[in-house]
Design an enzyme around this catalytic site. Sequence first.
Site, PDB file in Angstrom:
ATOM      1  N   THR A 175       0.860  -1.186   0.000  1.00  0.00           N
ATOM      2  CA  THR A 175       0.000   0.000   0.000  1.00  0.00           C
ATOM      3  C   THR A 175       0.897   1.237   0.000  1.00  0.00           C
ATOM      4  OG1 THR A 175      -1.599  -1.158   1.380  1.00  0.00           O
ATOM      5  CG2 THR A 175      -1.866   1.216   1.243  1.00  0.00           C
ATOM      6  N   GLY A 227      -0.331  -2.082   5.709  1.00  0.00           N
ATOM      7  CA  GLY A 227      -0.310  -3.314   6.485  1.00  0.00           C
ATOM      8  C   GLY A 227      -1.628  -4.031   6.380  1.00  0.00           C
TER       9      GLY A 227
HETATM   10  N1  GLY Z   1      -3.579  -1.971   3.815  1.00  0.00           N
HETATM   11  C1  GLY Z   1      -4.095  -2.411   2.606  1.00  0.00           C
HETATM   12  C2  GLY Z   1      -5.035  -3.523   2.678  1.00  0.00           C
HETATM   13  O1  GLY Z   1      -5.115  -4.217   3.685  1.00  0.00           O
HETATM   14  O2  GLY Z   1      -5.737  -3.739   1.711  1.00  0.00           O
END
Ligand code: GLY
Length: 325
Positions: A175, A227
Amino acid sequence: MLIIASSNGAIGIDQAMNALKNGGSALDAVETGIRLVEANPAEHSVGYNGYPNIVGELELDASIMDGRSLNTGAVALMRGFPYAISVARQVLERALPHVLLAGAGAERFAREIDAEQWEEMLTEEIQAVWRDRLEDVGARGLIARQADDGLELRDEAPLLDWVKLTTDPERVLGTVNFIAIDSAGDIASGVSTSGWAWKYPGRIGDSPIIGAGNYADNRIGACACTGMGEMAIRAGTARSLVLYLKTGLSLDAAARRAMEDLRDLAGDYIGGMNLIALDKDGGHIGLSSRAGGSYIFQTEDMDSFQEREREVVTIPMRWAGEART
Ligand code: GLY
């Protein structure tokens, strides 16, 4: 002027700062920076060439928030449009009575606003990684059959159990986060992701959920997460951090408190979590549940970004109920 980002934002932070220096808004900077990450084929957790879901489709999530007004725009489960952050921004800018569009509706909206659409969203290399993963867990015969020109998915494939095997805690992290303060002192934040590798089709993470993966308020500060999104959704992490700041805690204490809320979550699937945050005065911080992580920042008087180590609040990892190191 200040920009902070997750370290995979390195490819976009210079141009994001140029946007600010050329009079652009914090929203412009966030969108500019994230678009460059979304187009980067070497980044497998965001945009083009991200890891696909368990049936081999790339479903993108993104959100952007304007700290002046608390207006937001978000998209989820969007296929075929690499610049999810720009579509999310248009959800905000077009003054819709909605803030989050998902799936076929998000794709319809993207077509309506002439968002850039790409026929191929995955390279051969990533399709091969996906096939290998299915083979590793013996899922190939169950969810797909061999056809003349490759794998053909079974419509009726039972994914519920197989998704537990094919999800991969090492590929949950990822991300991109960008947070900017512009020359007027306005704050914006943005997040974009392809989500977990091999996720269940239709799974939505924290990135498009305002208050979970992303939050910005000019009066206080902003936070964005990377995360395991399920954890940030359950703890309402980004909004919690901003609220902790609002109660008068320092940035360091507010960020630690938000991470401690994540650490205290019960359940069988507890993975890695990271956040970056800033306060309205330009203080900034990055935290991680594991040692060794970093984030980047740049102010208007810096020629390029600097990398800073994230502070650690340890969150012991559990996967399918078992402790992991
Ligand atoms: N942090 C991105 C997701 O869990 O999709």
